[in-house]
Motif scaffolding. Sequence first.
Motif, PDB file in Angstrom:
ATOM      1  N   ALA A 178       0.822  -1.216   0.000  1.00 12.89           N
ATOM      2  CA  ALA A 178       0.000   0.000   0.000  1.00 12.89           C
ATOM      3  C   ALA A 178       0.850   1.258   0.000  1.00 12.89           C
ATOM      4  CB  ALA A 178      -0.938  -0.001   1.210  1.00 12.89           C
ATOM      5  N   SER A 179       1.928   1.257   0.787  1.00 13.94           N
ATOM      6  CA  SER A 179       2.778   2.446   0.837  1.00 13.94           C
ATOM      7  C   SER A 179       3.529   2.641  -0.483  1.00 13.94           C
ATOM      8  CB  SER A 179       3.775   2.341   1.999  1.00 13.94           C
ATOM      9  OG  SER A 179       4.531   1.149   1.913  1.00 13.94           O
ATOM     10  N   THR A 180       3.990   1.540  -1.082  1.00 14.64           N
ATOM     11  CA  THR A 180       4.662   1.624  -2.377  1.00 14.64           C
ATOM     12  C   THR A 180       3.701   2.111  -3.456  1.00 14.64           C
ATOM     13  OG1 THR A 180       6.149  -0.190  -1.775  1.00 14.64           O
ATOM     14  CG2 THR A 180       5.950   0.342  -4.122  1.00 14.64           C
ATOM     15  N   LEU A 181       2.483   1.583  -3.433  1.00 18.61           N
ATOM     16  CA  LEU A 181       1.472   1.996  -4.403  1.00 18.61           C
ATOM     17  C   LEU A 181       1.143   3.476  -4.252  1.00 18.61           C
ATOM     18  CD1 LEU A 181      -0.409   0.910  -6.625  1.00 18.61           C
ATOM     19  CD2 LEU A 181      -2.125   0.500  -4.843  1.00 18.61           C
ATOM     20  N   GLY A 182       1.135   3.965  -3.013  1.00 20.19           N
ATOM     21  CA  GLY A 182       0.863   5.382  -2.772  1.00 20.19           C
ATOM     22  C   GLY A 182       1.863   6.292  -3.441  1.00 20.19           C
ATOM     23  N   VAL A 183       3.108   5.838  -3.538  1.00 19.28           N
ATOM     24  CA  VAL A 183       4.154   6.618  -4.205  1.00 19.28           C
ATOM     25  C   VAL A 183       4.045   6.473  -5.723  1.00 19.28           C
ATOM     26  CG1 VAL A 183       6.640   6.846  -4.559  1.00 19.28           C
ATOM     27  CG2 VAL A 183       5.735   6.464  -2.247  1.00 19.28           C
ATOM     28  N   LEU A 184       3.873   5.241  -6.192  1.00 11.66           N
ATOM     29  CA  LEU A 184       3.891   4.973  -7.631  1.00 11.66           C
ATOM     30  C   LEU A 184       2.761   5.676  -8.384  1.00 11.66           C
ATOM     31  CD1 LEU A 184       4.833   1.170  -7.770  1.00 11.66           C
ATOM     32  CD2 LEU A 184       6.306   3.151  -8.222  1.00 11.66           C
ATOM     33  N   VAL A 185       1.577   5.766  -7.791  1.00  9.84           N
ATOM     34  CA  VAL A 185       0.444   6.332  -8.530  1.00  9.84           C
ATOM     35  C   VAL A 185       0.637   7.814  -8.843  1.00  9.84           C
ATOM     36  CG1 VAL A 185      -1.224   4.677  -7.601  1.00  9.84           C
ATOM     37  CG2 VAL A 185      -0.898   6.870  -6.448  1.00  9.84           C
ATOM     38  N   THR A 186       1.505   8.483  -8.092  1.00  2.00           N
ATOM     39  CA  THR A 186       1.747   9.900  -8.402  1.00  2.00           C
ATOM     40  C   THR A 186       2.403  10.054  -9.774  1.00  2.00           C
ATOM     41  OG1 THR A 186       3.918   9.891  -7.317  1.00  2.00           O
ATOM     42  CG2 THR A 186       2.009  10.467  -5.960  1.00  2.00           C
ATOM     43  N   TYR A 187       3.069   8.991 -10.246  1.00  2.00           N
ATOM     44  CA  TYR A 187       3.713   9.019 -11.559  1.00  2.00           C
ATOM     45  C   TYR A 187       2.877   8.303 -12.621  1.00  2.00           C
ATOM     46  CZ  TYR A 187       7.751  10.193  -8.643  1.00  2.00           C
ATOM     47  OH  TYR A 187       8.593  10.782  -7.741  1.00  2.00           O
ATOM     48  N   ILE A 188       2.195   7.242 -12.214  1.00  2.00           N
ATOM     49  CA  ILE A 188       1.485   6.386 -13.177  1.00  2.00           C
ATOM     50  C   ILE A 188       0.073   6.873 -13.481  1.00  2.00           C
ATOM     51  CG2 ILE A 188       0.612   4.038 -13.579  1.00  2.00           C
ATOM     52  CD1 ILE A 188       2.892   3.017 -11.818  1.00  2.00           C
TER      53      ILE A 188
END
Length: 525
Positions: A178-188
């Motif tokens: 969840a924490s990794t996804l929170g970062v990645l979606v800002t770019y994806i």
Amino acid sequence: MKDKIYNSMQKFSRAIIQPVMFMAVAGILIALAALLRLEFMPKFLITVGEFINNVVVGGMIANLSVIFCVGIATALVKDKKGDTATIAIISFLIFLFANNFWLNYTNSIIEPTDIGLAGTGQAKVLGVQVTDMGVFIGILLGCIVGYVVNKTKDIKYHEYLSMYEGTKTSFVAMLFVASTLGVLVTYIWPFFNTLLTKLMVWISDAGPVGFFIYGIVNRLALPFGLHHLLWVPMSYSPVGGSAVINGTTYYGAQNIWFAELANMNSITEIDPSIGSLVNFGYTAIPLGIAFALVHTAKKENKDQVKALMIPAVASSMLAGITEPIEFIFLFSSPLLWIAHTLVYGFGMFLSFILGLRVFVGNIIETILYVLSVPMDMGRQWLIPIIFIVLTLLEYTIFVFMIKKFNLNTIGRTEMPDEQKINEAKEKRDRMKGKSNNSISNNIDEDDAKTALIVDGLGGKDNIKYIENCFTRLRIELKDPNKVDREILDLYPSKGILQSGNNIQIVIGLGVEEVKNKVVKELEKE
């Protein structure tokens, strides 16, 4: 590979319908609140209406993403549902704060304008400013949580580490995901958001043609139980449109409609996204089908056909459950089904080009919505005209095709009688080596019917998983070759669909009660 993809789509469709089942209730409450808030109402009732509106819209509609996250996650797991719900809500919160942290860290936080964050690509969810993904983040996280829990909930460690096994491992895994996804979606997400916006623009520009195609595909997907995969995005995501109402951006046709009902005094027109919600497929079209099937039945069978049509039409018109009447002719004539899908889509096309701008669903919903919208805005006077046109159109096409191609629809072939059913039951008992006067050694009729389902599916040991949606039992089997259709067909269902290890039994209203009875039967020693 094909079966694996289909099974995955079935599981997702089954899971996503769980939270959606509550949306219809929310819509009724919002419509009721809109009526109570009309200017001529007593002050007390206006206050009550405002209370209901604020509670439902603010508490439920504005937080659909977290509702989808928990609902889908718990629907996907076979047990440990309580633990899964806890992991789902924590994962959702972790995502929010991870995403917010990264937006601040990268100086990407957008300052609200006079109309808030509408149109900026960011939004506040549970008070936290994050990348605006609408319900997609809830759906995505719900699927991930369900998958992770299913894969890790039975993990065992050494006794000294036992406190971290099972769903505790699932929890730790979701902390990182969840924490990794929170970062990645800002770019994806901006990339996907652009694609969704283009799709939304295409549907909007296509106007009535777009809704015509949507209606056809919606019905074509119904026999496979996959229509939710189309309907849910149209209703609750940017695919179904977007609108800014009182400074807040709403995505999806149904969300927009609910927001409009809640703010009817401050809007001047109904958003075009309403086109996917103007659906006479619950009322006019089923009535046309019923008249046609009764008309074309043999004289000696007409009374029996009428007896079948009345509850089938009632379930559609009053509760919005169309499978009981649609499955009556689907299996006997796919040709009629194609004609039906065209009329279904044409109903949306006609409603849109004539300018009807009111949610048309089952009778109860439609009456409440009609009373909640000013006549000059919704053009409700068109409803009886379109209703009559579509009823006659469906009736005429069905009668013509049934007679022209001599289709074996219900009432045109020999109707089953009680004697034949009893003979079939006796055959079933002989096949199973059981008493000639009982089913599963139980004289209770309800238990007997439930036993037909279990035995027809190959017995308790062959049933891997069972769940239900609005109208269907959805079962995953260990060995599809053990299904005994002779026994299963004895159960008074509306239809049976099987694909590989997955089988659907169309029950109609009361499906959850049937599912609970089957579960109790499976739990017996």
